[in-house]
Enzyme design. Structure first.
Site, PDB file in Angstrom:
ATOM      1  N   TYR A 180      -0.914  -0.051  10.146  1.00  0.00           N
ATOM      2  CA  TYR A 180      -1.145  -0.772   8.890  1.00  0.00           C
ATOM      3  C   TYR A 180       0.018  -0.542   7.918  1.00  0.00           C
ATOM      4  O   TYR A 180       0.575  -1.487   7.348  1.00  0.00           O
ATOM      5  CB  TYR A 180      -2.455  -0.275   8.277  1.00  0.00           C
ATOM      6  CG  TYR A 180      -2.763  -0.788   6.889  1.00  0.00           C
ATOM      7  CD1 TYR A 180      -3.302  -2.050   6.695  1.00  0.00           C
ATOM      8  CD2 TYR A 180      -2.541   0.016   5.768  1.00  0.00           C
ATOM      9  CE1 TYR A 180      -3.603  -2.508   5.415  1.00  0.00           C
ATOM     10  CE2 TYR A 180      -2.845  -0.436   4.489  1.00  0.00           C
ATOM     11  CZ  TYR A 180      -3.373  -1.697   4.324  1.00  0.00           C
ATOM     12  OH  TYR A 180      -3.665  -2.147   3.070  1.00  0.00           O
ATOM     13  N   LYS A 216       2.663  -3.306   6.486  1.00  0.00           N
ATOM     14  CA  LYS A 216       2.880  -3.535   5.055  1.00  0.00           C
ATOM     15  C   LYS A 216       4.352  -3.335   4.704  1.00  0.00           C
ATOM     16  O   LYS A 216       4.926  -4.095   3.907  1.00  0.00           O
ATOM     17  CB  LYS A 216       2.004  -2.594   4.224  1.00  0.00           C
ATOM     18  CG  LYS A 216       0.522  -2.975   4.220  1.00  0.00           C
ATOM     19  CD  LYS A 216       0.288  -4.298   3.496  1.00  0.00           C
ATOM     20  CE  LYS A 216      -1.190  -4.636   3.349  1.00  0.00           C
ATOM     21  NZ  LYS A 216      -1.386  -5.997   2.787  1.00  0.00           N
ATOM     22  N   SER A 249       0.839  -1.199   0.000  1.00  0.00           N
ATOM     23  CA  SER A 249       0.000   0.000   0.000  1.00  0.00           C
ATOM     24  C   SER A 249       0.872   1.247   0.000  1.00  0.00           C
ATOM     25  O   SER A 249       1.992   1.240   0.515  1.00  0.00           O
ATOM     26  CB  SER A 249      -0.861  -0.020   1.260  1.00  0.00           C
ATOM     27  OG  SER A 249      -1.411   1.252   1.522  1.00  0.00           O
TER      28      SER A 249
END
Lengths: 329, 329
Positions: A151, A155, A127
């Protein structure tokens, strides 16, 4: 070729499944088996020539990964993740799925590869959340990873592991950093990014939508169709061209909200645009101000990844793929 | 103030211990307790006013971290690591210590901080191994992390976790990427980087040294004294100035081997230089060609970190700190 999709019940996973069942081939080879995995069992598509399985599995359970790869899939798409908002609210769950779950998969493959020759292609959806403000106007291919969410951290760690496991020869990894997917089909949701889709999706079918930010907000987009295209291209490309740098910013379209709205006007008229109600929301405005606005994705483009070049095209793809090819009367 | 050094038996850990016992203060506060931790129990220095403990502990054991921080150290220096070569040879050991061991420490602190107010300063020694060739001539503060070793991968992951745990308020982290330490005291070792030190250290005491690469090889150096200075400054600086970007390239000195040798000539004369024997080693030459040559460490310099500006100075520091202030007769 045996293909596995982990995270197959999600929006992109379902579209990828449909694409693979449609072509029945990948990277020039016939797909003999398609294993669909998610935390709830994914729906099984009709596919006469392919053996399709659907499995509910919790990848944060350390025992699960070895079982998942028992049949030695040649190609693994790993799309499963706790999304940004939830990973921020539930620290432990985010790390358990996004970091540990991913690492268990890598470890299971490593152990398998020490028993017998095994080196699957592993396509990992990362992402643009691996980047954190302040940004340059356009983020280049060599900009550093300073995530500002758990998050994004998870990632970025997945990317580093993907590279190291690839370098070691345990797997053949490609990490792709997806733009925000627009127009996301389905109902409005509470994601801070949801309005980028809803200000187009709802007016296209005659419904009102709320715009919580100013029209000069710029963001980075690609359609669901482009996302599936990225995944398929990542599965098929010659990884020798990647060298040691296995993670790529995907191409996309940088556009302001005003440009989105003008595209909507061209495709669906003033009446559609009039359904957008501007209700500034300071919290969403603040969150979005920390997001990347534009990328120079030269490397991915040179490697053959393709995205849309106008919002008119993104809107037409939504009409084709979700609305049966035409606006409702 | 309660201070803990994890990795206290290593060269930098011992020098940091000596510095803290000497000043008896850190960040303007009196040091009341100094916990020295390593895989073998570190030597305990004489320190009348400070309660010093020495503990042998394996940080890859998940139960260890909570015990280590039982006394809630205010300041934790985490220097412990499996070094680059060993982490490359022993994949599992490298991940167990460098990734899991570091994460267990972070997790123990997080759990402690949910029970009571606790947010220690956590100084983490990272490495320029988080970067991988090809490089620009000078690596800037925003260059991306693409390690080409498992060690570099593990350090890059430690940095990401440090940032996220800091952002969440569990700890107050500063990650410092050390240059190659030169002149490393002690015996010659088999590290590929060992010659950068030995071509100076051995001739300074009348012994021969082997130079395995060409004299135009450029690399990035700082003295052991500078490394201790970085650690102390990282412990004392106002982390509000760091913002969300908790990991810093330390300043250093970019120099060619030829420049090292000319500094040796100025400090110790032609006779010392004549003790360097050039025996090209293709393997070491190849390894070193993948290493960073120069950095623009503007951010760390603006934050007050200081390194040497000439190899004459680096050599004189070695003479002062290791040879009693003068060359042997």
């Amino acid at each position: 070729m045996k293909v596995m999709i982990i995270g197959a019940a999600g929006m992109v996973g379902r579209k990828l499944t449909t694409a693979l069942v449609g072509t029945e081939t990948l990277a020039g080879r016939v797909i003999s088996r398609l294993d669909l995995v998610d935390v709830i069992a994914p729906e099984t598509p009709d596919a006469s020539g392919i053996e399709v399985t659907a499995t509910a599995a919790d990848i944060s359970d350390p025992a699960v990964a070895a079982k998942l790869i028992e049949n030695r899939p040649d190609m693994i798409f790993h799309l499963a993740a706790i999304v940004s908002g939830e990973a921020e609210l539930d620290f432990e769950k985010g790390y358990a799925i996004n970091l540990d779950g991913t690492r268990y998969l890598f470890e299971a493959i490593r152990h398998a590869s020490t028993e017998e020759p095994y080196c699957p292609r592993f396509v990992f959806t990362s992402s643009i959340a691996v980047f954190g403000a302040p940004f340059p106007d356009r983020i280049g291919d060599e900009f550093f990873q300073t995530p500002r969410t758990s998050y994004g951290t998870q990632k970025a760690i997945g990317e580093l592991l993907l590279s190291d496991y690839s370098r070691r020869g345990f797997l053949d990894g490609v990490g792709i950093r997806l733009p925000t997917i627009c127009i996301r089909p389905g109902k409005p949701n509470k994601a801070a990014s949801g309005f980028f889709s809803s200000i187009l999706r709802e007016p296209l079918v005659g419904q009102e939508a709320v715009l919580p930010v100013d029209a000069d907000v710029r963001h980075w987009h690609a359609s669901p169709r482009a996302a599936v295209g990225f995944l398929l291209h990542a599965a098929e490309l010659d990884t020798a061209e990647l060298g040691a740098r296995r993670n790529l910013n995907m191409p996309g379209l940088s556009a302001t909200v005003a440009e989105q709205i003008e595209a909507l006007r061209r495709v669906a008229g003033d009446k559609a645009v009039s359904l957008i109600r501007h209700e500034p929301d300071p919290m969403i405005t603040e969150i979005v101000s920390g997001w990347a606005r534009d990328f120079d994705a030269s490397r991915a483009i040179a490697l053959g990844f393709k995205a849309e070049t106008s919002f008119d095209e993104i809107i037409r793809i939504h009409i084709d793929d979700e609305l049966g090819g035409h606006l409702p009367d």
